[in-house]
Design a protein around this motif. Sequence first.
Motif, PDB file in Angstrom:
ATOM      1  N   LYS A 243       0.840  -1.202   0.000  1.00 11.98           N
ATOM      2  CA  LYS A 243       0.000   0.000   0.000  1.00 11.98           C
ATOM      3  C   LYS A 243       0.865   1.237   0.000  1.00 11.98           C
TER       4      LYS A 243
ATOM      5  N   LYS B 190       1.561   4.666   1.410  1.00 11.86           N
ATOM      6  CA  LYS B 190       1.306   5.454   2.612  1.00 11.86           C
ATOM      7  C   LYS B 190       1.606   6.914   2.318  1.00 11.86           C
TER       8      LYS B 190
ATOM      9  N   ARG C 143      -1.351   0.683  11.181  1.00  7.10           N
ATOM     10  CA  ARG C 143      -1.350   1.599  10.026  1.00  7.10           C
ATOM     11  C   ARG C 143      -2.440   1.221   9.037  1.00  7.10           C
ATOM     12  N   ASP C 144      -2.665  -0.112   8.822  1.00  9.54           N
ATOM     13  CA  ASP C 144      -3.745  -0.528   7.923  1.00  9.54           C
ATOM     14  C   ASP C 144      -5.106  -0.041   8.438  1.00  9.54           C
TER      15      ASP C 144
ATOM     16  N   ASP D 233      -5.416   3.632   7.877  1.00  8.05           N
ATOM     17  CA  ASP D 233      -5.663   3.940   6.459  1.00  8.05           C
ATOM     18  C   ASP D 233      -7.097   3.639   6.081  1.00  8.05           C
TER      19      ASP D 233
ATOM     20  N   GLU E 138      -9.337   6.322   7.479  1.00  5.51           N
ATOM     21  CA  GLU E 138      -9.221   7.578   6.743  1.00  5.51           C
ATOM     22  C   GLU E 138     -10.007   7.524   5.442  1.00  5.51           C
TER      23      GLU E 138
ATOM     24  N   PRO F  19      -8.237  10.965  -0.958  1.00  8.12           N
ATOM     25  CA  PRO F  19      -7.306   9.874  -1.293  1.00  8.12           C
ATOM     26  C   PRO F  19      -7.481   9.454  -2.744  1.00  8.12           C
TER      27      PRO F  19
ATOM     28  N   GLU G 193      -4.717   4.337  -3.829  1.00 10.61           N
ATOM     29  CA  GLU G 193      -4.626   4.110  -2.393  1.00 10.61           C
ATOM     30  C   GLU G 193      -5.801   3.268  -1.898  1.00 10.61           C
TER      31      GLU G 193
ATOM     32  N   VAL H  36      -5.491  -0.555  -0.141  1.00  4.04           N
ATOM     33  CA  VAL H  36      -5.955  -0.881   1.205  1.00  4.04           C
ATOM     34  C   VAL H  36      -7.077  -1.922   1.178  1.00  4.04           C
TER      35      VAL H  36
END
Length: 445
Positions: A3, A5, A61-62, A65, A68, A96, A100, A104
Amino acid sequence: MAKKKPARPARPAKSAEPTTAQLRKEYYARRAAEQALEELGLRLEEREPPKGDAQWWASARDALDRLEILHAVWRFTGLAGFSPEPEDFDPDRGWPTAEEVEAVFGSWDKMLDESGIDDAIFGVVVEKALSAHEKLAAREKELELRAGKLEDEGKKIPELKRREEVARAKRDEADGARATAEAERDAVGRERDAAAARVAELEAEVATLRAAAAAIADAPPAENELLEEMERTLADAAATQQARDELHDRMERLRAEREQDRRTIAELTQLLARVDTGAEDAGAAESAEPEAPPATVLEAVERAAAQSEHLRFAPKAFETAAESPFRRPGLVLRTLRGLDALAARYEAGDMGKSLSQLAAEHGITQWKGDIAETTRKRYEDDYSFYLDGPGSPKLWVGPHIGLGSGSGAQFIARIYLHVSDGSDPDVPRGIVVAVVGRHLPDTTT
């Protein structure tokens, strides 16, 4: 799948380099802390550096993401009113990118499914709002067309009234001419009968004279004079018969014209009644059959009483309506319907204006004020009534409404009302129809 970032923003640079005094202060503070730890038996250089959990940080972090992106989807839908497509996410506008999203969630459709945006309630609300807007627009257009038709019909009313007045004047003229012709016919008939009787008398005298002439030879001059008088009488009788025939023909023509005027007046009266009844029916569908106008004032009152939700009717209203010869019962029905709407506002206390001003808003323009006290005292039986028959409260009429124009009970009518403010516990607040029909007597009659 790897992915992408988004790069974190760099920390802002310090405004200036530290001074020597600051560096010295930091050094002595660090040395003091190390000495304190050594006194406790702790040496930092002898401990192994701590290790982080790389797998845990990757999952975190996943999750961030995903949150978001889901937040961006819901925010876009809330602002735009529809779910975004890949081309709608413009990174230059702070959204985004589609790449992206695929990195994800694996695909754009999977992201939409997991977001649950397609089942959101505001999507249904927007759809229903758009549908309601279309219906309101169609209804508004329909009402505009209907208002135009009613305006066109309203423009025809003065011409219809003028034609009715002309036809009525012609009918009155024809009635007068017919009465004159009948009088002349009767006079001619009497003259004819007198002439016929005179002829019979003369014929009898001639027969007698002829018999006498046969016996008396010297009487021919008298016989000739009688014969001449008889011929003159017969000629007068013939002229009288001819005049009678001419008068009869004239009377027949006048009768035919009167019948034609009667049919014209009936047609105009029916058309005016339809206009009186249908002018307020603006909410009816175009496909529905037009309402048949009432035939009598009593029928108009009965129909209004059956349909009214707020207006009350005293028994005397039906009694007086049955005696009214007013020719426009449709106008009575339309006025009573307007009074029902006025009564609803009066019961609710939604005023702010006088009753006469509110009546004008409901198409009632000839609103009259209260009755003079001297008139009530002089004509008590006419201006009083029982609310629900004998034994119920006795009330007085007050405001009234004028209908029609001209003179005579066939062309004008009145609707007399009682307005209760609710101060009497036996009479609730509202408007009561007391009398419908003829103009009640007053000091001017």
